[in-house]
Enzyme design. Structure first.
Site, PDB file in Angstrom:
ATOM      1  N   LYS A 188       0.871  -1.186   0.000  1.00 31.87           N
ATOM      2  CA  LYS A 188       0.000   0.000   0.000  1.00 31.87           C
ATOM      3  C   LYS A 188       0.901   1.228   0.000  1.00 31.87           C
ATOM      4  O   LYS A 188       1.468   1.590   1.020  1.00 31.87           O
ATOM      5  CB  LYS A 188      -0.883  -0.021   1.267  1.00 31.87           C
ATOM      6  N   GLY A 241       6.811   4.901   8.334  1.00 29.38           N
ATOM      7  CA  GLY A 241       5.965   6.088   8.383  1.00 29.38           C
ATOM      8  C   GLY A 241       6.051   6.743   9.748  1.00 29.38           C
ATOM      9  O   GLY A 241       7.044   6.580  10.476  1.00 29.38           O
ATOM     10  N   GLY A 246       2.122   4.384  13.356  1.00 31.55           N
ATOM     11  CA  GLY A 246       2.713   3.170  13.933  1.00 31.55           C
ATOM     12  C   GLY A 246       1.942   2.698  15.165  1.00 31.55           C
ATOM     13  O   GLY A 246       1.686   1.505  15.338  1.00 31.55           O
ATOM     14  N   GLU A 264       9.260   1.175  11.160  1.00 33.84           N
ATOM     15  CA  GLU A 264      10.370   2.113  10.915  1.00 33.84           C
ATOM     16  C   GLU A 264       9.767   3.498  10.982  1.00 33.84           C
ATOM     17  O   GLU A 264       9.026   3.903  10.085  1.00 33.84           O
ATOM     18  CB  GLU A 264      10.961   1.892   9.512  1.00 33.84           C
ATOM     19  N   CYS A 299      13.550  10.548   7.360  1.00 30.59           N
ATOM     20  CA  CYS A 299      13.355  10.080   8.744  1.00 30.59           C
ATOM     21  C   CYS A 299      14.607  10.300   9.568  1.00 30.59           C
ATOM     22  O   CYS A 299      14.540  10.637  10.741  1.00 30.59           O
ATOM     23  CB  CYS A 299      12.969   8.613   8.745  1.00 30.59           C
ATOM     24  N   GLU A 398       9.237  15.919  15.226  1.00 34.94           N
ATOM     25  CA  GLU A 398       9.758  15.739  13.881  1.00 34.94           C
ATOM     26  C   GLU A 398       9.062  16.721  12.938  1.00 34.94           C
ATOM     27  O   GLU A 398       7.840  16.684  12.790  1.00 34.94           O
ATOM     28  CB  GLU A 398       9.481  14.303  13.434  1.00 34.94           C
TER      29      GLU A 398
HETATM   30  P1  NAD Z   1       2.353   8.436   7.580  1.00 38.87           P
HETATM   31  O1  NAD Z   1       2.570   7.645   8.811  1.00 38.87           O
HETATM   32  O2  NAD Z   1       1.369   9.526   7.598  1.00 38.87           O
HETATM   33  O3  NAD Z   1       1.933   7.487   6.368  1.00 38.87           O
HETATM   34  C1  NAD Z   1       2.694   6.356   6.037  1.00 38.87           C
HETATM   35  C2  NAD Z   1       1.793   5.347   5.359  1.00 38.87           C
HETATM   36  O4  NAD Z   1       0.804   4.916   6.295  1.00 38.87           O
HETATM   37  C3  NAD Z   1       1.038   5.873   4.153  1.00 38.87           C
HETATM   38  O5  NAD Z   1       0.980   4.863   3.165  1.00 38.87           O
HETATM   39  C4  NAD Z   1      -0.352   6.144   4.706  1.00 38.87           C
HETATM   40  O6  NAD Z   1      -1.376   6.084   3.754  1.00 38.87           O
HETATM   41  C5  NAD Z   1      -0.475   5.009   5.701  1.00 38.87           C
HETATM   42  N1  NAD Z   1      -1.474   5.240   6.764  1.00 38.87           N
HETATM   43  C6  NAD Z   1      -1.895   6.423   7.277  1.00 38.87           C
HETATM   44  N2  NAD Z   1      -2.848   6.209   8.212  1.00 38.87           N
HETATM   45  C7  NAD Z   1      -3.020   4.868   8.294  1.00 38.87           C
HETATM   46  C8  NAD Z   1      -3.868   4.032   9.065  1.00 38.87           C
HETATM   47  N3  NAD Z   1      -4.720   4.538   9.951  1.00 38.87           N
HETATM   48  N4  NAD Z   1      -3.785   2.696   8.888  1.00 38.87           N
HETATM   49  C9  NAD Z   1      -2.910   2.157   8.004  1.00 38.87           C
HETATM   50  N5  NAD Z   1      -2.100   2.908   7.223  1.00 38.87           N
HETATM   51  C10 NAD Z   1      -2.144   4.244   7.368  1.00 38.87           C
HETATM   52  O7  NAD Z   1       3.802   8.935   7.158  1.00 38.87           O
HETATM   53  P2  NAD Z   1       4.197   9.842   5.926  1.00 38.87           P
HETATM   54  O8  NAD Z   1       3.743  11.223   6.215  1.00 38.87           O
HETATM   55  O9  NAD Z   1       3.792   9.208   4.644  1.00 38.87           O
HETATM   56  O10 NAD Z   1       5.798   9.736   5.992  1.00 38.87           O
HETATM   57  C11 NAD Z   1       6.540  10.474   6.867  1.00 38.87           C
HETATM   58  C12 NAD Z   1       6.925   9.675   8.088  1.00 38.87           C
HETATM   59  O11 NAD Z   1       7.633   8.482   7.706  1.00 38.87           O
HETATM   60  C13 NAD Z   1       7.868  10.428   8.987  1.00 38.87           C
HETATM   61  O12 NAD Z   1       7.470  10.293  10.318  1.00 38.87           O
HETATM   62  C14 NAD Z   1       9.211   9.725   8.729  1.00 38.87           C
HETATM   63  O13 NAD Z   1      10.131   9.854   9.771  1.00 38.87           O
HETATM   64  C15 NAD Z   1       8.797   8.331   8.517  1.00 38.87           C
HETATM   65  N6  NAD Z   1       9.849   7.572   7.810  1.00 38.87           N
HETATM   66  C16 NAD Z   1      10.592   6.662   8.519  1.00 38.87           C
HETATM   67  C17 NAD Z   1      11.607   5.958   7.874  1.00 38.87           C
HETATM   68  C18 NAD Z   1      12.432   4.922   8.610  1.00 38.87           C
HETATM   69  O14 NAD Z   1      13.012   4.062   7.942  1.00 38.87           O
HETATM   70  N7  NAD Z   1      12.526   4.975   9.915  1.00 38.87           N
HETATM   71  C19 NAD Z   1      11.866   6.180   6.525  1.00 38.87           C
HETATM   72  C20 NAD Z   1      11.084   7.119   5.837  1.00 38.87           C
HETATM   73  C21 NAD Z   1      10.080   7.812   6.499  1.00 38.87           C
END
Ligand code: NAD
Length: 495
Positions: A188, A241, A246, A264, A299, A398
């Site tokens: 997804k 994300g 998470g 992650e 991230c 963040e």
């Molecule tokens: P996000 O958590 O908003 O979204 C990530 C994914 O989760 C998307 O596909 C989104 O559609 C999905 N999602 C959102 N709500 C959900 C729910 N209720 N149930 C299931 N899935 C859901 O994050 P973002 O804004 O897309 O990305 C930024 C974040 O990602 C930052 O916090 C960043 O630090 C983190 N990130 C971490 C790493 C790592 O390896 N540690 C790498 C890249 C990004």
């Protein structure tokens, strides 16, 4: 390639719109679509299938069927490898198209998507293809009347949920080891960046990955994402994300089938510069790159710069000077080093943090503004705040944008204390010429990664992931295979 040529190519490119389920490209069952908005100019690029629970059901059923009849996992390692290599080859064939899709969806410079994002994603596929028959089982030290061996088997159906900041790269960090381990997958992508994941699904079919083994369902987090994470027939959610999402995924797991969850998450990574650093110019370069690369949407962004007080003014001046090259330009311009922020909402969020930092008493040393407004896109200058306290919001939360906070310290213990004084623990860095200090401080820092005299020294061979609220589970390296496999002990008792 000139800017004009890239603009012409962008206007003629066909962005994928359909989900990939059970080997077919399909519209959402509901017939609904969502607008994929390009941050370069704020215009809608295309309308994409809006997957929801019904589409997730179909994708999970296809993945489960492919897992149960073993059409992928029972292939010989040599055959799996051949198909994964073919996928990497097709991605290379279509590198220019993938790079363009990524730049249009996400706003990052075309020079980065060509040279970094897509090649890194291809490298993940190749690396795990090469690794898939290099991981051996174990024989346990049981009493002599028994032989016990320990094997790793594929888990089953893996749900991979990925963010928008490195869309294909993050997807391949999950898809490559999950495939190599013999699983079937439902991917997804983030709603802001569906294109390269959809293209990946189509290329996998072309490469010979059997139908149903890699399904891709675009859609919103609360819709398709939640349905996948709550599904009773998914064995693992591999997630990259935000911490906020998470947390929800862990709750969904508890409320459904106790599926495994690997997270992650974000960071507030400190980069510590001691006055005894050998090369302050290199450290300043790394400080700027660490926060401004990818518009700060990383991230492991080096968002807290901890500088020894006696060199702070000199060092800050260097960082401000080095940050000039990260002034955003048109993402399609091959000369741009920085591009657009992914969405209007994210841009507003980042600017909100800028205002908050001012209100809480930090001093603006550079930037702080939206620019290129006439383009209709979402651009923010590289921004540096001096006199940040580790208690300020800018040092706690963040931002996920090009905003750096400079914090000073007087002694090593204080630097370590400030660095660790955060709920996150993804990455950290330190600059010193003192080898004892380098080792001592590296061992004290509570992060999954520590970089000494360099920043983001990333490699596929080194596990990537965090401590504390930056998550658990690791991407990259052979360790990533652990989360996609079940450990099984088999014992034979001699008669
Ligand atoms: P996000 O958590 O908003 O979204 C990530 C994914 O989760 C998307 O596909 C989104 O559609 C999905 N999602 C959102 N709500 C959900 C729910 N209720 N149930 C299931 N899935 C859901 O994050 P973002 O804004 O897309 O990305 C930024 C974040 O990602 C930052 O916090 C960043 O630090 C983190 N990130 C971490 C790493 C790592 O390896 N540690 C790498 C890249 C990004």
């Amino acid at each position: 390639m000139t800017l004009q040529k890239n603009i012409d190519r962008a206007s003629s490119i066909k962005l994928p719109t359909e989900a990939v389920i059970g080997g077919k490209l399909v519209a959402a069952k509901s017939g609904k679509t969502f607008a994929n908005v390009g941050p370069r100019d704020g215009k809608t690029l295309n309308l994409v299938a809006e997957g929801d629970a019904a589409d997730i059901d179909a994708a999970v059923a296809a993945a489960r069927a492919s897992f149960e009849d073993k059409r992928w996992r029972s292939k010989t390692p040599r055959e799996k490898k051949r198909i994964m290599f073919k996928l990497a080859e097709l991605m290379e064939r279509d590198l220019e198209e993938l790079a363009m899709l990524e730049t249009l969806d996400m706003g990052k410079p075309i020079s980065d998507t060509r040279a970094i994002d897509i090649p890194t994603a291809i490298n993940s596929i190749r690396w795990y293809a090469e690794a898939l028959d290099k991981v051996y089982g174990e024989v346990a030290t049981t009493p002599s009347e028994r032989l016990s061996f320990i094997v790793r088997e594929p888990l089953g159906v893996v749900g991979a949920i990925v963010p928008w900041n490195f869309p294909l790269h993050m997807a391949c960090w999950k898809v490559a080891p999950a495939l190599a381990a013999g699983n079937s997958i439902v991917l997804k992508p983030a709603e802001q960046s569906p294109s390269t994941a959809l293209k990946l699904g189509a290329l996998a079919l072309e490469a010979g990955v059997p139908d149903g083994v890699l399904n891709v369902v675009p859609g919103y987090g609360e819709g398709a994402g939640q349905a996948l994470a709550r599904h009773m027939d998914v064995d693992l959610i591999a997630f990259t994300g935000s911490g906020e999402v998470g947390r929800k995924l862990m709750a969904y797991s508890g409320e459904s089938n106790l599926k495994r969850v690997a997270l992650e998450l974000g960071g507030k990574s400190p980069q510590i510069v001691f006055a005894d650093a050998e090369n302050l110019d290199a450290a300043a370069e790394a400080a700027a790159w660490g926060i401004f690369f990818n518009q700060g949407e990383i991230c492991n962004a080096a968002s807290r710069l901890l500088v020894e007080e006696k060199i702070k003014d000199e060092f800050l001046a260097k960082v401000v000077e080095k940050s000039a090259k990260y002034m955003p330009g048109d993402p399609l311009d091959p000369g741009s080093v920085a591009g657009a922020i992914v969405s209007e909402a994210q841009m507003k969020r980042v600017l909100g943090y800028v205002e908050k930092a001012k209100a809480e008493g930090a001093t603006l040393a550079k930037g702080g503004n939206r620019i290129r407004t006439e383009s209709g896109g979402y651009y923010i200058e590289p921004t540096v705040f001096d006199k940040v306290a580790n208690t300020h919001t800018l040092a706690r939360e963040e931002v996920f944008g090009p905003v750096l906070g400079v914090i000073t310290f007087k002694a090593e213990e204080e630097a370590v204390r400030l660095a660790n004084d955060t709920v996150y623990g993804l990455a950290s860095g330190l600059w010193t010429a003192n080898i004892s200090r380098a080792h001592r401080v590296a061992r004290e820092l509570r992060t999954g990664l520590v970089w000494i005299n360099g920043w983001d020294a990333c490699d596929i061979t080194v596990p990537f992931g965090g401590a504390k609220q930056s998550g658990f589970g690791r991407d990259r390296s052979l360790h990533a295979l652990e989360k996609y496999t079940e450990l099984k002990g088999i014992s034979i008792t001699y008669g």
